[in-house]
Motif scaffolding. Structure first.
Motif, short mmCIF file in Angstrom:
data_model
loop_
_atom_site.label_atom_id
_atom_site.label_comp_id
_atom_site.label_asym_id
_atom_site.label_seq_id
_atom_site.Cartn_x
_atom_site.Cartn_y
_atom_site.Cartn_z
N ASP A 146 57.02 34.96 82.83
CA ASP A 146 55.78 35.17 83.60
C ASP A 146 55.19 33.86 84.08
O ASP A 146 54.55 33.80 85.14
CB ASP A 146 54.76 35.94 82.76
CG ASP A 146 53.48 36.22 83.52
OD1 ASP A 146 53.57 36.82 84.62
OD2 ASP A 146 52.40 35.83 83.05
N LYS A 147 55.39 32.78 83.34
CA LYS A 147 54.85 31.49 83.76
C LYS A 147 55.48 31.02 85.08
O LYS A 147 54.87 30.26 85.83
CB LYS A 147 55.07 30.45 82.67
CG LYS A 147 54.22 30.65 81.43
CD LYS A 147 54.44 29.54 80.42
CE LYS A 147 53.57 29.73 79.19
NZ LYS A 147 53.78 28.66 78.19
N GLY A 187 54.73 34.97 87.57
CA GLY A 187 53.39 35.53 87.64
C GLY A 187 53.35 37.00 88.01
O GLY A 187 52.41 37.47 88.66
N SER A 225 57.71 37.75 93.83
CA SER A 225 56.56 36.90 93.53
C SER A 225 56.00 36.28 94.80
O SER A 225 54.79 36.30 95.04
CB SER A 225 56.97 35.81 92.54
OG SER A 225 55.90 34.93 92.29
N LYS A 247 52.32 36.92 96.84
CA LYS A 247 51.44 35.77 97.03
C LYS A 247 51.26 35.41 98.50
O LYS A 247 50.68 34.39 98.83
CB LYS A 247 52.00 34.57 96.26
CG LYS A 247 51.94 34.75 94.75
CD LYS A 247 52.66 33.61 94.03
CE LYS A 247 52.64 33.84 92.51
NZ LYS A 247 53.42 32.79 91.79
#
Length: 548
Positions: free
Chosen positions: A301-302, A305, A360, A364
């Motif tokens: 997840d780091k 996200g 991801s 974003k």
């Protein structure tokens, strides 16, 4: 099942998986099957065709521009009957590729390795070509095998330039963006039924009377003619995915012609499962593998996200689906294109980093990676359409399918409650078989008696989605003297010559020395892929050129 047109980063052929027919007898609403299969006329026809092929051989030369292969490959053709019951009737030509055994020991340049013959490979399908397979000789994992064997690939009947089959204009594959509802409405179902019927009409119009001869049994017979044309008294063969199914048919029909045989990621050959029930089982397995992917994303997840739990990642994916339904990315990528791209994570975990990175980035505000990965590829449209056509013809001809839509609707509505990821898309891929013109075959009962078949090797990943692990267990039960090697806690589809050294060690030992491991051999899983941070370039996959 749906599994056509997978693209990998190393190679250039389709590796499709399979679908299939409910356990416990003929499916409700199915078209009547022929009496239990007997092979006398076709067996005599195969023997005659093989004699002709042995006399003619294969003249290998430069490959044509249409075959679009590197200069190191040599190409030729082998002639086979369209109908083995009438071997003197219409003939078709299958394209074949080869790289000769190098004879060079990769660990000792001064040592010459004796040639063992030809190793014929099929990557799956139906509808996949193996023309690029001989380029595997360039990869480290295959150099020992490529030193001892001529590596031989071919395009099965209907595929590529081998009497190519088509059902529709390839440009129709590029239409989009399109929807992919997890809970389709009645009106949407009616649209897809109409599309399936129209697709069948296209297959009949293009294929004509030849259409019924695209079958797994004929693929097995073609394999014996290819063996003879190569000048081999015994066949050494490696099949992946669907290649294991007609390889098992070959072993049942021609056990005395088998030298060494490898079944990599085995289709369940249970006759009552060909092909409808196998399709249902596959959708369940894809759901499990989809969960594996989401859990991996959550562990990173780091980097991405997308959520700290599998459920969180699923919510991120569903958010993207909703946004794409409202406003397709680049006017090209809708929910169906998203699902098609992420389906590949169920086949190969080397897709995990790039797919997670694209999702991801999209959420974003940067849709470019997703458009690149999920958008249409016009240059591949003709090959994809051809692969779909062969896939459909072979699987629809192979067995009886339910002909009553209510059976499909009932079974898959229930299944989608627990396995929503792939269930309905699997249905739409295979629904033409509900309306396919008969008669259908009764699937051959794959089975060999002790001592009838030389020892064979089965390779399987425990969490394979396209060909669930139970299929390997069933094939192992049915082929006497077979040995099963399991890659534990892994789910890559097609593991021979890949990332697992333990698996490759067993493969080399068998093909090169005839040595098999003890029954129940287990290999630890290969390493999980490393995350790909935004802006990083994806590393090349190590998969061999038979897989794309």
């Amino acid at each position: 099942m749906r599994a056509i047109a997978l693209c990998s980063t190393a190679g250039s052929v389709l590796l499709s998986a399979l679908v299939a027919a409910p356990a416990g007898g003929q499916p409700a609403g199915a078209a009547p099957a022929r009496p239990l299969f007997t092979d006398s006329a076709e067996t005599r026809g195969t023997a005659e065709a093989a004699r002709r092929a042995a006399a003619a051989g294969i003249r290998f030369g430069a490959c044509t521009k249409e075959e679009d292969v590197p200069g190191s490959l040599r190409c030729g053709t082998v002639t086979v009957p369209l109908d083995y019951a009438h071997p003197g009737g219409k003939q078709i030509k299958l394209t074949v590729s080869r790289v000769k055994a190098s004879g060079k020991d990769p660990h000792n340049s001064k040592r010459r390795v004796p040639r063992k013959g030809s190793l014929v490979y099929n990557p799956g399908g139906p509808g996949a070509s193996g023309m690029y397979f001989p380029l595997a000789s360039l990869l480290p994992e295959w150099k020992r095998i490529g030193a001892a064997y001529d590596l031989v690939g071919y395009a099965p009947r209907g595929v590529g330039r081998s009497a190519p089959l088509s059902c529709q204009d390839p440009k129709r594959l590029l239409k989009g963006p399109s929807q992919s509802p997890a809970s389709p409405s009645e009106s949407y179902k009616k649209e897809r039924i109409a599309e399936a019927k129209a697709y069948v009409r296209g297959c009949v119009r293009h294929g004509g009377s030849a259409l019924r001869h695209y079958t797994s049994l004929n693929n097995a017979r073609d394999l014996d003619v290819l063996r003879a044309a190569l000048g081999e008294r015994k066949l050494t063969f490696m099949g992946a995915s669907y290649g294991t199914y007609f390889g098992a048919l070959y072993a049942t029909l021609f056990p005395s012609h088998v030298g060494r045989m490898v079944f990599d990621s085995a289709v369940n050959p249970e006759p009552d499962g060909i092909w409808y029930q196998n399709n249902l089982d596959q959708s369940v397995a894809f759901e499990r593998r989809w969960t594996d992917f989401r859990a991996w994303v959550a562990r990173h997840d780091k980097v991405y996200g997308l959520g700290r739990t599998s459920a969180d990642v699923l919510r991120s994916y569903e958010k993207a689906r909703a946004q794409l339904a409202a406003e397709p990315a680049g006017g090209k990528v809708g929910p169906a294109q998203l699902q098609g791209a992420f389906l590949q994570t169920g086949y190969y975990d080397d897709y995990w980093p790039s797919r997670a990175q694209a999702l991801s980035a999209y959420l974003k505000g940067d849709p470019k990676p997703l458009i690149q990965q999920a958008g249409p590829h016009p240059e591949a449209a003709a090959d994809s359409e051809n692969g779909n056509a062969v896939y459909t013809a072979v699987e629809c001809n192979d067995a009886s399918w339910p002909t009553d839509w209510s059976v499909w609707d009932r079974d898959n509505t229930a299944l989608a409650r627990v396995a929503p990821f792939e269930t309905w898309d699997n249905v739409w891929t295979n629904l033409p078989c509900a309306y396919w013109p008969g008669p259908r075959q009764r699937p051959l009962d794959v089975r060999t008696a002790p001592g009838e078949l030389p020892p064979t090797l089965i390779l399987a990943a425990e969490r394979d989605a396209a060909t669930p692990y139970d299929g390997a267990l069933e094939l192992h039960r049915r082929l006497s003297d077979s040995v099963l090697v399991t890659e534990r806690d892994a789910g890559t589809h097609g593991i021979g010559g890949g990332a697992n050294r333990c698996v490759n060690g067993h493969l080399d030992a068998y093909l090169l020395d005839g040595r098999l491991p003890e029954q129940g051999a287990v290999c630890a899983p290969h390493a999980e892929p490393k995350p790909l941070a935004p802006g990083d370039r994806k590393k090349k996959a190590s998969r061999h050129p038979a897989v794309r």
